[in-house]
Design a protein around this motif. Structure first.
Motif, PDB file in Angstrom:
ATOM      1  N   ASP A  28       0.789  -1.234   0.000  1.00  0.00           N
ATOM      2  CA  ASP A  28       0.000   0.000   0.000  1.00  0.00           C
ATOM      3  C   ASP A  28       0.819   1.281   0.000  1.00  0.00           C
ATOM      4  O   ASP A  28       0.251   2.367  -0.008  1.00  0.00           O
ATOM      5  N   GLY A  30       2.555   2.271  -2.392  1.00  0.00           N
ATOM      6  CA  GLY A  30       2.410   2.875  -3.720  1.00  0.00           C
ATOM      7  C   GLY A  30       3.290   2.274  -4.797  1.00  0.00           C
ATOM      8  O   GLY A  30       3.483   2.872  -5.848  1.00  0.00           O
ATOM      9  N   LYS A  31       3.779   1.066  -4.565  1.00  0.00           N
ATOM     10  CA  LYS A  31       4.687   0.445  -5.548  1.00  0.00           C
ATOM     11  C   LYS A  31       4.014   0.250  -6.907  1.00  0.00           C
ATOM     12  O   LYS A  31       4.590   0.578  -7.943  1.00  0.00           O
ATOM     13  N   THR A  32       2.783  -0.262  -6.882  1.00  0.00           N
ATOM     14  CA  THR A  32       2.086  -0.527  -8.146  1.00  0.00           C
ATOM     15  C   THR A  32       1.813   0.782  -8.885  1.00  0.00           C
ATOM     16  O   THR A  32       2.022   0.882 -10.101  1.00  0.00           O
ATOM     17  N   THR A  33       1.364   1.780  -8.133  1.00  0.00           N
ATOM     18  CA  THR A  33       1.063   3.073  -8.757  1.00  0.00           C
ATOM     19  C   THR A  33       2.331   3.665  -9.359  1.00  0.00           C
ATOM     20  O   THR A  33       2.340   4.148 -10.494  1.00  0.00           O
ATOM     21  N   LYS A  52      -3.407  -0.642 -16.258  1.00  0.00           N
ATOM     22  CA  LYS A  52      -2.979  -0.654 -14.861  1.00  0.00           C
ATOM     23  C   LYS A  52      -2.747  -2.076 -14.357  1.00  0.00           C
ATOM     24  O   LYS A  52      -3.633  -2.912 -14.407  1.00  0.00           O
ATOM     25  N   ARG A  54      -2.600  -3.145 -11.541  1.00  0.00           N
ATOM     26  CA  ARG A  54      -3.463  -3.487 -10.435  1.00  0.00           C
ATOM     27  C   ARG A  54      -4.833  -3.984 -10.915  1.00  0.00           C
ATOM     28  O   ARG A  54      -5.343  -4.984 -10.447  1.00  0.00           O
ATOM     29  N   ASN A 147       6.679   8.871  -0.728  1.00  0.00           N
ATOM     30  CA  ASN A 147       5.456   8.953  -1.559  1.00  0.00           C
ATOM     31  C   ASN A 147       4.266   9.510  -0.780  1.00  0.00           C
ATOM     32  O   ASN A 147       4.286   9.571   0.446  1.00  0.00           O
ATOM     33  N   LYS A 148       3.240   9.879  -1.518  1.00  0.00           N
ATOM     34  CA  LYS A 148       1.943  10.347  -0.985  1.00  0.00           C
ATOM     35  C   LYS A 148       2.057  11.696  -0.286  1.00  0.00           C
ATOM     36  O   LYS A 148       1.354  11.943   0.692  1.00  0.00           O
ATOM     37  N   ASP A 150       1.031  14.310  -1.340  1.00  0.00           N
ATOM     38  CA  ASP A 150      -0.191  15.081  -1.626  1.00  0.00           C
ATOM     39  C   ASP A 150      -1.194  14.950  -0.480  1.00  0.00           C
ATOM     40  O   ASP A 150      -2.214  15.620  -0.471  1.00  0.00           O
ATOM     41  N   ARG A 151      -0.906  14.031   0.449  1.00  0.00           N
ATOM     42  CA  ARG A 151      -1.848  13.796   1.550  1.00  0.00           C
ATOM     43  C   ARG A 151      -1.216  14.224   2.861  1.00  0.00           C
ATOM     44  O   ARG A 151       0.007  14.226   2.987  1.00  0.00           O
ATOM     45  N   SER A 260       4.565  12.270  -5.225  1.00  0.00           N
ATOM     46  CA  SER A 260       3.262  11.637  -5.113  1.00  0.00           C
ATOM     47  C   SER A 260       3.025  10.860  -6.400  1.00  0.00           C
ATOM     48  O   SER A 260       2.854  11.458  -7.471  1.00  0.00           O
ATOM     49  N   ALA A 261       3.072   9.556  -6.272  1.00  0.00           N
ATOM     50  CA  ALA A 261       2.912   8.728  -7.472  1.00  0.00           C
ATOM     51  C   ALA A 261       1.526   8.925  -8.075  1.00  0.00           C
ATOM     52  O   ALA A 261       1.363   8.926  -9.290  1.00  0.00           O
ATOM     53  N   LEU A 262       0.546   9.151  -7.209  1.00  0.00           N
ATOM     54  CA  LEU A 262      -0.835   9.276  -7.689  1.00  0.00           C
ATOM     55  C   LEU A 262      -0.996  10.489  -8.602  1.00  0.00           C
ATOM     56  O   LEU A 262      -1.607  10.402  -9.664  1.00  0.00           O
TER      57      LEU A 262
HETATM   58  P1  G4P Z   1       1.278  -1.159  -3.397  1.00  0.00           P
HETATM   59  O1  G4P Z   1       1.493  -1.631  -4.779  1.00  0.00           O
HETATM   60  O2  G4P Z   1       2.545  -0.664  -2.745  1.00  0.00           O
HETATM   61  O3  G4P Z   1       0.535  -2.106  -2.512  1.00  0.00           O
HETATM   62  O4  G4P Z   1       0.379   0.174  -3.448  1.00  0.00           O
HETATM   63  P2  G4P Z   1      -0.577   0.739  -4.586  1.00  0.00           P
HETATM   64  O5  G4P Z   1       0.210   1.374  -5.668  1.00  0.00           O
HETATM   65  O6  G4P Z   1      -1.565  -0.293  -4.960  1.00  0.00           O
HETATM   66  O7  G4P Z   1      -1.263   1.913  -3.775  1.00  0.00           O
HETATM   67  C1  G4P Z   1      -2.055   1.671  -2.633  1.00  0.00           C
HETATM   68  C2  G4P Z   1      -3.098   2.750  -2.517  1.00  0.00           C
HETATM   69  O8  G4P Z   1      -2.441   4.017  -2.323  1.00  0.00           O
HETATM   70  C3  G4P Z   1      -3.955   2.932  -3.764  1.00  0.00           C
HETATM   71  O9  G4P Z   1      -5.237   3.365  -3.355  1.00  0.00           O
HETATM   72  C4  G4P Z   1      -3.268   4.064  -4.500  1.00  0.00           C
HETATM   73  O10 G4P Z   1      -4.141   4.780  -5.359  1.00  0.00           O
HETATM   74  C5  G4P Z   1      -2.829   4.923  -3.344  1.00  0.00           C
HETATM   75  N1  G4P Z   1      -1.669   5.764  -3.682  1.00  0.00           N
HETATM   76  C6  G4P Z   1      -0.505   5.402  -4.270  1.00  0.00           C
HETATM   77  N2  G4P Z   1       0.302   6.460  -4.408  1.00  0.00           N
HETATM   78  C7  G4P Z   1      -0.347   7.507  -3.874  1.00  0.00           C
HETATM   79  C8  G4P Z   1      -0.022   8.890  -3.722  1.00  0.00           C
HETATM   80  O11 G4P Z   1       1.029   9.367  -4.096  1.00  0.00           O
HETATM   81  N3  G4P Z   1      -0.961   9.662  -3.105  1.00  0.00           N
HETATM   82  C9  G4P Z   1      -2.156   9.167  -2.665  1.00  0.00           C
HETATM   83  N4  G4P Z   1      -2.995  10.021  -2.097  1.00  0.00           N
HETATM   84  N5  G4P Z   1      -2.497   7.885  -2.814  1.00  0.00           N
HETATM   85  C10 G4P Z   1      -1.603   7.062  -3.407  1.00  0.00           C
HETATM   86  P3  G4P Z   1      -6.473   2.377  -3.288  1.00  0.00           P
HETATM   87  O12 G4P Z   1      -7.641   3.208  -2.950  1.00  0.00           O
HETATM   88  O13 G4P Z   1      -6.150   1.230  -2.393  1.00  0.00           O
HETATM   89  O14 G4P Z   1      -6.558   1.760  -4.725  1.00  0.00           O
HETATM   90  P4  G4P Z   1      -7.090   2.387  -6.090  1.00  0.00           P
HETATM   91  O15 G4P Z   1      -8.524   2.106  -6.078  1.00  0.00           O
HETATM   92  O16 G4P Z   1      -6.751   3.859  -6.077  1.00  0.00           O
HETATM   93  O17 G4P Z   1      -6.348   1.633  -7.133  1.00  0.00           O
END
Ligand code: G4P
Length: 531
Positions: A28, A30-33, A52, A54, A147-148, A150-151, A260-262
């Motif tokens: 969680d 953010g590796k996949t993102t 994607k 995921r 990462n993240k 933005d939050r 922020s990968a997202l």
């Molecule tokens: P993982 O492979 O390391 O397990 O992590 P993954 O990329 O699946 O990310 C886990 C959750 O965190 C996802 O949300 C993803 O959208 C969110 N996320 C990843 N990077 C960032 C970021 O930079 N900022 C924010 N705010 N969120 C981030 P989810 O709700 O579990 O899944 P999804 O429905 O968005 O795919």
């Protein structure tokens, strides 16, 4: 007939264009993102979300994928290749759970660098600590991505301190955030003091526009956020948190990027750093510690074996990291342990269940040899001049359970499954050398390995298994003489691995230490190079 594809290729030049690395992170984080955003920035996908990984996983049909979904974990390592800025990037995936740290360790044997992704709200999470320690133990160069941002999250200075304290890795930020977690404006590039302002795009589906702004304009426009960022940068300067190539390559310091990968913020900087900072493949040492030049004939070693990755390809793939020379599909190489020829007709690059046939590969690349049932983890393959690479050490197991096939009529399938899963290194299988106890003992580093073992035995081999936990907590390698002595101790059991190694199992560290004190002459070694 094997016909060489391309000749006159400069292997050194090909190797210098490769970057082979793994991402490690807590589930969680953010590796996949991030992986997906790498593909977006590399132009391998037009829009993030389109392919994607995921969502692909959600639709996945294979058995192990089903288990991944149930548990929300990634168990299998996959390999992804893409090009970026005239370079070829090989991204090795690792399981994001400490119970599979042995698997991670094996994948890291094939990587030249690591990207460690941390969630800014969480920092180093206890569950993942072991993975990071494994990474440190291999002395691989590590690039950190916070990462993240933005939050809402924690103070980045505090996180830097935590990385230093918990894994003894010295972070040297290259970019530093402007704004606070939750109100992320952009970053200062500490190398030139410019401000890079990021803008969001819809759903982060396309690359984020970046504006490069000089310091005086940044001060005007960002006010207090800019002042705070500058102040923090001078603090980093004061404590000497500056990029240092020597300590980075030795795995002691870690260039750090914030993003922020997202929303795609900071992804380009990170990808650029992989090209600019992460090392290209270098000559790998053989078992005697002597390097084999990249330009020599093909050589590589197996770092992972995986069967039944996809029900539509019920077969066994051996993943080989190329260490020297040019690999060409169809060539016949030598399997070092048996000295027998090995034909490489079926070879693929594998990402998840997707396969492409590959025709050639160079140092740093990973090839998947299909149905190579004779290949084991750690085996070397070579062409012409012989070489043997060091074996990949296995971990000292800490959990033990006896295994019994629930349905005796499925005993054959049960045995087949045991052999296969042992060869993959999914678990270790121990047996009583004297045959007094017929049930095999399954040994693991983490509890979840047992779950994967039972699940895969039932689903891939049709053999339900009953696991009964045993009270042992640690294992030591021993010899036959000591094994005889130990046989009078009821609380100790000596079992054998299929390679013949004898392991003595102890219920507590206390007993082991007592015996070692009383009988220093007994052979009770920590398992070679294990963590
Ligand atoms: P993982 O492979 O390391 O397990 O992590 P993954 O990329 O699946 O990310 C886990 C959750 O965190 C996802 O949300 C993803 O959208 C969110 N996320 C990843 N990077 C960032 C970021 O930079 N900022 C924010 N705010 N969120 C981030 P989810 O709700 O579990 O899944 P999804 O429905 O968005 O795919």
């Amino acid at each position: 007939m094997f016909t060489p594809l391309s000749t006159g290729i400069d292997i050194g030049d090909q190797a210098s264009k490769r970057r082979t690395f793994a991402i490690i992170s807590h589930p969680d984080a953010g590796k996949t993102t991030l992986t997906e955003k790498f593909l977006l920035y590399a132009g391998a996908v037009m829009e993030a979300g389109a392919v994607k990984a995921r969502s692909g996983r959600r639709k996945a049909t294979s058995d192990w994928m089903a288990l991944e979904q149930q548990r929300g974990i990634s168990i299998t390592s996959t390999v992804l290749q893409f090009s970026y800025q005239n370079h070829i990037i090989n991204l090795l995936d690792t399981p994001g759970h400490r119970d599979f740290s042995e698997d991670t360790y094996r994948v890291l044997a094939a990587a030249d660098a690591v990207v460690m992704v941390l969630d800014v709200a969480k920092g180093i999470e206890s569950q993942t600590l072991k993975l990071f320690e494994v990474c440190r133990a291999r002395q691989l160069p590590i690039i950190t991505f916070l990462n993240k941002y933005d939050r809402p999250g924690r103070d980045p200075l505090e996180l830097i301190d935590e990385i230093q304290q918990m894994i003894n890795l010295h972070p040297t930020p290259i970019t530093w955030p402007v704004g606070i977690p939750g109100d992320f404006r952009g970053v200062i590039d500490r190398r030139n003091k410019n401000f890079i302002r990021y803008s969001r795009t819809v759903r982060g589906a396309t690359t984020s526009p970046e504006q490069i702004i000089d310091p005086s304009q940044a001060a005007n426009e960002e006010g207090i956020y800019w002042d705070q960022a500058l102040e923090e940068c001078s603090l980093l300067e004061e404590v000497g948190s500056n990029y240092d190539q020597k300590t980075f390559l030795a795995g002691e310091s870690s260039p750090l990027f914030v993003g922020s990968a997202l929303t795609n913020f900071g992804v380009r900087h990170l990808l650029d750093a992989i090209i600019e900072l992460a090392p290209a493949p270098i000559p790998r040492n053989n078992i005697l510690g002597e390097p084999r030049a990249l330009e020599k004939d093909f050589s590589g070693f197996v770092f992972k074996v995986q069967a039944n990755m996809d029900p539509s390809h019920r077969d066994r793939v051996a993943f080989v990291r190329v260490c020297s020379g040019q690999f060409q599909r169809g060539m016949t190489v030598v399997h070092e342990p048996t000295k027998k020829p090995f034909h490489t007709k079926y070879v693929a690059s594998v990402f998840g269940s997707e396969r492409d046939t590959i025709d050639e590969a160079f140092p740093g690349d990973v090839i998947g040899l299909i149905n190579a049932s004779e290949l084991r983890i750690g085996d070397t393959l070579f062409s012409k001049e012989p070489v043997k690479y060091p074996p990949i050490p296995s971990f000292a197991p800490e959990l033990f359970a006896s295994a019994r096939a629930l349905d005796t009529s499925r005993y054959k399938q049960f045995q087949r499954g045991l052999t296969q899963l042992e060869q993959e290194g999914a678990v270790q299988v121990l047996r009583d050398p004297k045959g007094d106890y017929p049930l095999p003992v399954i040994a693991a580093v983490g509890q979840m390995q047992f779950e994967v073992f039972s699940h895969r035995l039932a689903n891939e081999f049709g053999a339900e298994v009953e696991l009964t936990p045993l009270p042992y907590q640690l294992a030591r390698r021993t010899d036959e003489k000591t094994a005889m002595e130990l046989s009078s101790w009821r609380s100790i059991r000596v079992l054998a691995r299929s390679d013949g190694t004898l392991l003595a199992l102890f219920e507590s560290k206390y007993w082991l230490e007592r015996l070692q004190n009383d009988h220093p002459e007994w052979e009770l070694d920590s398992i070679a190079n294990s963590i």
